[in-house]
Design a protein around this motif. Structure first.
Motif, PDB file in Angstrom:
ATOM      1  N   SER A 322     -47.962  -0.875  -1.883  1.00  0.00           N
ATOM      2  CA  SER A 322     -49.138  -1.579  -1.374  1.00  0.00           C
ATOM      3  C   SER A 322     -49.926  -0.747  -0.374  1.00  0.00           C
ATOM      4  N   ASP A 323     -51.200  -1.088  -0.271  1.00  0.00           N
ATOM      5  CA  ASP A 323     -52.058  -0.574   0.790  1.00  0.00           C
ATOM      6  C   ASP A 323     -52.286  -1.646   1.852  1.00  0.00           C
ATOM      7  N   VAL A 324     -52.232  -2.893   1.424  1.00  0.00           N
ATOM      8  CA  VAL A 324     -52.234  -4.036   2.345  1.00  0.00           C
ATOM      9  C   VAL A 324     -51.193  -5.024   1.848  1.00  0.00           C
ATOM     10  N   TYR A 325     -50.307  -5.434   2.751  1.00  0.00           N
ATOM     11  CA  TYR A 325     -49.278  -6.427   2.402  1.00  0.00           C
ATOM     12  C   TYR A 325     -49.395  -7.567   3.412  1.00  0.00           C
ATOM     13  N   VAL A 326     -49.714  -8.756   2.894  1.00  0.00           N
ATOM     14  CA  VAL A 326     -49.850  -9.927   3.763  1.00  0.00           C
ATOM     15  C   VAL A 326     -48.892 -11.009   3.268  1.00  0.00           C
ATOM     16  N   ALA A 327     -47.920 -11.336   4.098  1.00  0.00           N
ATOM     17  CA  ALA A 327     -47.031 -12.460   3.815  1.00  0.00           C
ATOM     18  C   ALA A 327     -47.622 -13.710   4.445  1.00  0.00           C
ATOM     19  N   LEU A 328     -47.530 -14.833   3.732  1.00  0.00           N
ATOM     20  CA  LEU A 328     -48.027 -16.115   4.245  1.00  0.00           C
ATOM     21  C   LEU A 328     -46.847 -17.084   4.318  1.00  0.00           C
ATOM     22  N   ASP A 329     -46.675 -17.712   5.473  1.00  0.00           N
ATOM     23  CA  ASP A 329     -45.480 -18.538   5.683  1.00  0.00           C
ATOM     24  C   ASP A 329     -45.816 -19.680   6.638  1.00  0.00           C
ATOM     25  N   LEU A 330     -44.873 -20.584   6.791  1.00  0.00           N
ATOM     26  CA  LEU A 330     -44.922 -21.638   7.811  1.00  0.00           C
ATOM     27  C   LEU A 330     -43.760 -21.430   8.768  1.00  0.00           C
ATOM     28  N   GLY A 331     -44.004 -21.699  10.040  1.00  0.00           N
ATOM     29  CA  GLY A 331     -42.933 -21.581  11.020  1.00  0.00           C
ATOM     30  C   GLY A 331     -41.867 -22.652  10.790  1.00  0.00           C
ATOM     31  N   LEU A 415     -47.763 -10.678   8.776  1.00  0.00           N
ATOM     32  CA  LEU A 415     -47.313 -12.007   8.382  1.00  0.00           C
ATOM     33  C   LEU A 415     -48.250 -13.014   9.030  1.00  0.00           C
ATOM     34  N   LEU A 416     -48.888 -13.837   8.191  1.00  0.00           N
ATOM     35  CA  LEU A 416     -49.790 -14.873   8.680  1.00  0.00           C
ATOM     36  C   LEU A 416     -49.060 -16.209   8.615  1.00  0.00           C
ATOM     37  N   GLU A 417     -48.778 -16.745   9.763  1.00  0.00           N
ATOM     38  CA  GLU A 417     -48.101 -18.043   9.858  1.00  0.00           C
ATOM     39  C   GLU A 417     -49.177 -19.130   9.917  1.00  0.00           C
ATOM     40  N   LEU A 418     -49.269 -19.958   8.863  1.00  0.00           N
ATOM     41  CA  LEU A 418     -50.347 -20.935   8.737  1.00  0.00           C
ATOM     42  C   LEU A 418     -50.162 -22.152   9.623  1.00  0.00           C
ATOM     43  N   GLY A 419     -49.014 -22.301  10.205  1.00  0.00           N
ATOM     44  CA  GLY A 419     -48.700 -23.466  11.033  1.00  0.00           C
ATOM     45  C   GLY A 419     -47.186 -23.664  11.015  1.00  0.00           C
ATOM     46  N   TRP A 420     -46.748 -24.852  11.482  1.00  0.00           N
ATOM     47  CA  TRP A 420     -45.312 -25.118  11.556  1.00  0.00           C
ATOM     48  C   TRP A 420     -44.965 -26.321  10.686  1.00  0.00           C
TER      49      TRP A 420
END
Length: 470
Positions: A322-331, A415-420
């Motif tokens: 990858s050149d950009v790796y973005v993980a999306l998760d919830l806390g 890592l982008l945490e969208l909320g909990w």
């Protein structure tokens, strides 16, 4: 009087002009004032100081010396001179005195004229400068041949079914380089005179182009998407040269694999599956962002869909590419009262030896294309938080370690945490269409902005040179 060296000087003939020169000089000195018709001189050949000879009053240049400026090829009794957008044909007249007159017919591109021709002196090929200047569009005076500055005469375009064409008409041949710089193709025309301006076309794949100046060079740039390839080539015409740019999905892409990191970067979006919340907001945001990026021409890979997901090993392999790796998760943490959106940057030592080598400052070939320093992740983080703020979402900032996929990514990774998952308000927000769209737009815009800037910074990674370099 016509002067030749004796057969005993064959070693001088094999060595060419440089070694035979002293022998010729000695012979001329012996001839003295007895009517010798060969003299020696200095010539400024398009800015290069070389030696010439005077033959019965006409100035001639050695074929090997002329070969530094144009291509010179001998085929039997004819010499072909090609370059600077011209093709000249000289007969070889073994009568040196007659060769300096207009007895012979010389072809200059499509014109045939009576003019001085080529001849042999001591077995070496010589060509008349007056005829060369006429055929090459140069200015000639005794001891100096000057080329006119190449000029951009016009720009035209043609729209096609699967590719578009842009044509630049030049007054003569020049050296050029071409390269893909992220979202643009850039062609540098050396030493060309022309005005800076923008052009629009009717083509779907090449809608516009821009001509600018960089010192003495002219720069042509045009947009290109990841779905398109391009090729640049020259067409030699009488009295000039055309530089042709074909661009579109119908043109095969031929970049070396390592340069794919600049010309077609890979974006990986990894939405983590969170069970027990009744919806799948991470996948929703990833799919929306991927759709926007793909429509803009970027190459995007999402690690799962509703029915299937990549394995851990497969995700790690994608992360490495990858050149950009973005993980999306919830806390998720039992009993936590935390809430809100957070952007995390990975810390700690990467498992890849190559990644660590580049980041500690070791110089490797094309290393900056394969591995970015931690500044790339920081720039992407700042862009993402700025885009979220523009969508009226306040995001916190944090760091984390020991996340395998993030640490495997050689370039920017977040890592982008969208909320909990434990916060009812966060879950309620993630069911609101406007909120999901704002998160998706922020991801897509920040990634596209980051990669475009990175590509422009890698502007001089490679260049393929073709044509003359006078």
């Amino acid at each position: 009087m016509t002067l030749f060296l004796s057969k005993s000087s064959s070693a001088g003939r094999r060595a060419g002009l440089k070694r035979s020169w002293p022998l010729l000089a000695a012979a001329l000195l012996l001839a003295g004032l007895a009517g010798a018709q060969i003299t020696f001189g200095k010539l400024n050949l398009a800015g290069q100081q070389v030696e010439s000879i005077g033959l019965y009053g006409a100035e001639y240049v050695n074929g090997d010396v002329l070969g530094k400026l144009v291509n010179v090829a001998r085929d039997g009794g004819v010499v072909r001179v090609t370059g600077l957008g011209h093709t000249l044909l000289f007969p070889i007249d073994l009568d040196q005195e007659r060769a300096t007159t207009d007895f012979n017919t010389v072809q200059l591109d499509t014109r045939r004229i009576q003019a001085p021709a080529a001849t042999l002196v001591n077995g070496n090929l010589y060509l008349p400068l007056s005829t060369l200047a006429s055929g090459l569009g140069a200015r000639y005076e005794q001891g100096k041949l000057t080329l006119a500055q190449p000029e951009l005469l016009g720009v035209s375009s043609r729209a096609g079914q699967d590719s578009d064409r842009l044509v630049l008409d030049l007054s003569r041949d020049v050296g050029l380089t071409d390269e893909a710089r992220g979202s643009r193709v850039v062609i540098r025309l050396r030493g060309v005179k022309g005005d800076a301006r923008k052009y629009t076309t009717r083509g779907a794949f090449l809608p516009s182009a821009e001509v600018s100046r960089d010192g003495g060079d002219l720069i042509l740039s045009a947009p290109i998407t990841a779905a398109s390839g391009y090729r640049v080539y020259k067409v030699v015409r009488p009295g000039g040269v055309r530089v042709v740019l074909d661009l579109g999905p119908g043109i095969p892409r031929g970049s070396p694999a390592i340069l794919e990191r600049v010309t077609r970067p890979l974006i990986v979006l990894d939405p983590v599956k969170v069970a027990g919340i009744g919806r799948d907001p991470t996948l929703d945001v990833a799919r929306r962002a991927a759709e926007m990026l793909t429509k803009a021409g970027w190459q995007v890979q999402v690690t799962r869909d509703m029915a299937s997901a990549l394995s851990r090993d497969q995700k790690q392999q994608l992360a490495r590419q990858s050149d950009v790796y973005v993980a999306l998760d919830l806390g998720r943490f039992p009993g936590s009262n935390r809430s809100g959106v957070t952007v995390y940057e990975p810390t700690g030592k990467a498992p890849s030896q190559l990644v660590n080598s580049v980041r500690v400052g070791r110089t490797l070939p094309y290393g900056s294309l394969v591995v970015g320093d931690t500044g790339g992740t920081r720039r992407l983080s700042e862009l993402l938080r700025g885009e979220l703020k523009g969508g009226k979402i306040t995001a916190g900032q944090g760091s984390l370690s020991r996340v395998v996929t993030l640490s495997e990514a050689p370039q920017a990774a977040l890592l982008l945490e969208l909320g909990w998952a434990s916060n009812s308000r966060d879950l309620a927000n993630l069911s609101v269409e406007r909120r999901l769209q704002a998160l998706s737009v922020a991801v897509a815009r920040s990634v596209a902005t980051y990669l475009s800037a990175r590509a422009n910074n890698n502007a001089n990674v490679t260049a393929t040179t073709s044509g003359a370099t006078p």
